[in-house]
Motif scaffolding. Structure first.
Motif, short mmCIF file in Angstrom:
data_model
loop_
_atom_site.label_atom_id
_atom_site.label_comp_id
_atom_site.label_asym_id
_atom_site.label_seq_id
_atom_site.Cartn_x
_atom_site.Cartn_y
_atom_site.Cartn_z
N ILE A 219 -8.24 7.42 1.37
CA ILE A 219 -8.70 6.65 0.22
C ILE A 219 -7.59 5.73 -0.25
N ASN A 220 -7.81 4.43 -0.12
CA ASN A 220 -6.82 3.43 -0.50
C ASN A 220 -7.27 2.76 -1.80
N THR A 221 -6.48 2.89 -2.85
CA THR A 221 -6.85 2.30 -4.13
C THR A 221 -6.65 0.79 -4.15
N ARG A 222 -6.03 0.23 -3.12
CA ARG A 222 -5.79 -1.21 -3.03
C ARG A 222 -6.69 -1.85 -1.99
N GLY A 223 -6.53 -3.14 -1.80
CA GLY A 223 -7.42 -3.87 -0.91
C GLY A 223 -7.03 -3.81 0.55
N ARG A 224 -5.76 -3.49 0.84
CA ARG A 224 -5.30 -3.37 2.22
C ARG A 224 -4.20 -2.32 2.27
N LEU A 225 -3.93 -1.84 3.46
CA LEU A 225 -2.89 -0.82 3.61
C LEU A 225 -1.51 -1.44 3.43
N LEU A 226 -0.66 -0.75 2.68
CA LEU A 226 0.77 -1.07 2.59
C LEU A 226 0.97 -2.58 2.43
N GLU A 227 0.57 -3.08 1.28
CA GLU A 227 0.55 -4.52 1.04
C GLU A 227 1.92 -5.18 1.11
N PHE A 228 2.99 -4.38 1.02
CA PHE A 228 4.33 -4.96 1.11
C PHE A 228 4.72 -5.31 2.53
N LEU A 229 3.92 -4.87 3.52
CA LEU A 229 4.21 -5.17 4.92
C LEU A 229 3.74 -6.57 5.27
N ASP A 230 4.28 -7.09 6.36
CA ASP A 230 3.74 -8.29 6.97
C ASP A 230 2.25 -8.05 7.26
N ASN A 231 1.40 -9.00 6.90
CA ASN A 231 -0.04 -8.80 7.02
C ASN A 231 -0.49 -8.44 8.43
N GLU A 232 0.16 -9.03 9.43
CA GLU A 232 -0.22 -8.75 10.81
C GLU A 232 -0.04 -7.29 11.15
N PHE A 233 1.05 -6.71 10.69
CA PHE A 233 1.31 -5.31 11.02
C PHE A 233 0.55 -4.36 10.11
N SER A 234 0.27 -4.79 8.89
CA SER A 234 -0.60 -3.99 8.03
C SER A 234 -1.99 -3.88 8.67
N ASP A 235 -2.47 -4.99 9.20
CA ASP A 235 -3.78 -4.98 9.88
C ASP A 235 -3.74 -4.13 11.14
N ALA A 236 -2.61 -4.18 11.86
CA ALA A 236 -2.47 -3.39 13.09
C ALA A 236 -2.51 -1.90 12.78
N THR A 246 -11.23 9.09 11.82
CA THR A 246 -10.59 8.64 10.59
C THR A 246 -11.34 7.46 9.99
N THR A 247 -11.55 7.52 8.69
CA THR A 247 -12.18 6.43 7.96
C THR A 247 -11.28 6.02 6.80
N ILE A 248 -10.95 4.73 6.73
CA ILE A 248 -10.17 4.21 5.60
C ILE A 248 -11.14 3.57 4.62
N ARG A 249 -11.03 3.96 3.38
CA ARG A 249 -11.91 3.42 2.33
C ARG A 249 -11.04 2.64 1.34
N HIS A 250 -11.12 1.32 1.41
CA HIS A 250 -10.28 0.46 0.58
C HIS A 250 -10.90 0.25 -0.80
N GLY A 251 -10.02 -0.01 -1.78
CA GLY A 251 -10.47 -0.39 -3.12
C GLY A 251 -11.24 0.68 -3.86
N GLU A 252 -10.94 1.93 -3.58
CA GLU A 252 -11.65 3.04 -4.22
C GLU A 252 -10.74 3.74 -5.23
#
Length: 480
Positions: A219-236, A246-252
């Protein structure tokens, strides 16, 4: 948390000889250890207080060391399964969470023994008990037997670390509700787990349980994982985590946690009900300052249990310093040790003669691993800095092919005119080791920080370090 340096006012103090110690340090984590070792090696009389039965603090017992040891065991199992030579034999193996905890426990014991010898060798007095202030030079230590002793020192360093944040609405006494400390007491492998909080700790444990074949809801309370990372690697990272069971649930956001005898149900603000065998709460931490009796010396912690310090790690009480998680960012074990050493220099010399480096490397021990130092593409674009990108994919490296670790790659960001390296981002096996090669070049002065270094040097072959040469050539070829 920083504030301007406290203005030193002349004052009358007791002579140093009238104190029991030159310095008292509260906490034996990396920050406390760094301060103690530096002071002791300068022939200062030092006492260090630890409320637990063995040294090392949260880093050794519940945080950095055990979680990385758990991750290492899971990673070795995954590699074993994915190696063609052993894949058939691996089908019959299924390690449990208690199985991998045994390895972690062994590492913890070795770390405790090692760190205990540091204090013994350097004549640092180690006292076990709960430390709290009586006044700015006096600390009371309550032992497990109820006895209380008091000791005094000219200076005192707060290095008490932090603990997982417990929202009052969640019943952490329930056997199916865990935090990142309590999870190390899990004595079985759950079939499913909810991990609330997708920061570094949440993502690392998601990787561990995913590797064990556990169904994970992250459960991710933000819009993307680890927002301080470079976006490309956060997406990876999202791509590799958000697969299989595994299921990631963003913005919850959570509304309530319903802990029952046979399961846990997480109710979200969006109306979802997520059911699992147990829940791991990994959303936020609190500084361990609530039992220090800070009020007695005129200090007050903020709502996160943190205290403010200046560039010497000095609080507003001139002889009281603080390091590590109790002062907030960067909240890294590596940085805390350096903060402790810098604080010791400030105590010895009146002013610190050094500071933390500006670009502190980040290591995230997920599967795959991530590490970075310097600026991201997003930061450079926002600052209107002209930069170019050089990339190397691990799947093209002979060493990665040999090791069956072809996922990920290296990204170098450099100034288009000066060719100065501005950021290094690495995703994949041994990323946290690989990043230090580039970091060393970034720290060079007088033109030494130049991406052409990686083209003009010779690397061992085959190595993962070759990625720097490949990425540098790739980037330089993009220049107009």
């Amino acid at each position: 948390m920083t504030e301007p340096k406290a203005k030193k006012e002349p004052k009358q103090e007791k002579a140093t000889e009238s104190y029991d110690y030159d310095t008292i340090i509260i906490g034996t984590g990396p920050g406390g250890e760094g301060a103690a070792m530096n002071l002791a090696k300068q022939d200062k009389k030092v006492a260090i207080i630890e409320r637990h039965s063995s040294v090392g603090g949260g880093c050794t017992h519940w945080g950095t060391i055990p979680s990385k040891a758990l991750r290492y065991s899971v990673l070795r199992f995954i590699e074993f399964k994915n190696t063609p030579l052993f894949s058939q034999a691996a089908q019959t193996l299924q390690p449990t969470f208690p199985d991998i905890l045994k390895h972690a426990s062994g590492v913890i014991r070795k770390q405790i023994n090692l760190r205990t010898t540091f204090y013994n060798r350097n004549n640092v007095t180690l006292i076990h008990g709960e430390g709290s202030f009586i006044d700015q030079h006096t600390v009371a230590i309550a032992g497990e037997d109820g006895a209380v002793e008091t000791i005094t020192a000219q200076t005192i360093v707060i290095a008490t670390g932090s603990r997982p944040y417990h929202p009052p609405e969640v019943d952490f006494s329930h056997p199916r509700v865990y935090d990142s400390d309590k999870i190390l007491s899990l004595n079985h492998s759950p079939r499913s787990i909810i991990i609330y909080g997708a920061g570094v700790i949440g993502c690392e444990y998601a990787s561990i349980f995913k590797g064990l074949g556990v169904k994970v809801d992250l459960i991710n309370t933000r819009g993307r994982l680890l927002e301080f990372l470079d976006n490309e690697f956060s997406d990876a990272l999202s791509y590799h985590l958000n697969s299989g069971k595994t299921t990631i649930r963003h913005g919850e956001e959570f509304k309530s946690v319903e802990a029952q005898d046979d399961c846990v149900i997480l109710h979200t603000q969006s109306g979802k009900k997520i059911k699992a065998d147990c829940i791991l709460w990994a959303n936020g931490r609190t500084g361990n300052t609530d039992k220090l009796n800070l009020e007695s010396i005129g200090l007050k912690a903020d709502r996160r249990g943190q205290v403010s310090v200046n560039s010497n790690y000095q609080t507003k009480i001139e002889n009281v310093y603080a390091v590590g998680d109790v002062i907030g960012y960067p909240s890294l074990a590596s940085a805390a040790f350096d903060q402790g050493r810098i604080t010791a220099n400030a105590i010895l010399n009146g002013d610190a003669d050094s500071a933390l480096i500006e670009d502190i490397p980040t290591g995230i021990y997920t599967i795959p691993e991530i590490s970075s130092v310097g600026k991201t593409e997003e930061q450079l674009t926002a600052a209107k800095v002209p930069y170019e990108v050089g990339k190397a994919q691990f799947k093209h490296l002979a060493r990665a092919q040999i090791a069956q670790s072809e996922v990920g790659g290296l990204k170098l960001l450099f100034h288009t005119e000066t060719k100065e390296i501005l950021g290094i981002h690495c995703f994949g096996q041994n990323a946290s080791e690989i990043v230090h090669i580039g970091q060393a070049i970034m720290q060079q002065k007088n033109g030494g920080n130049n991406i052409e270094y990686f083209v003009n040097t010779t690397f061992n072959y085959p190595t993962m370090a070759e990625a720097y040469r490949v990425a540098a050539l790739n980037g330089l070829n993009r220049l107009i």
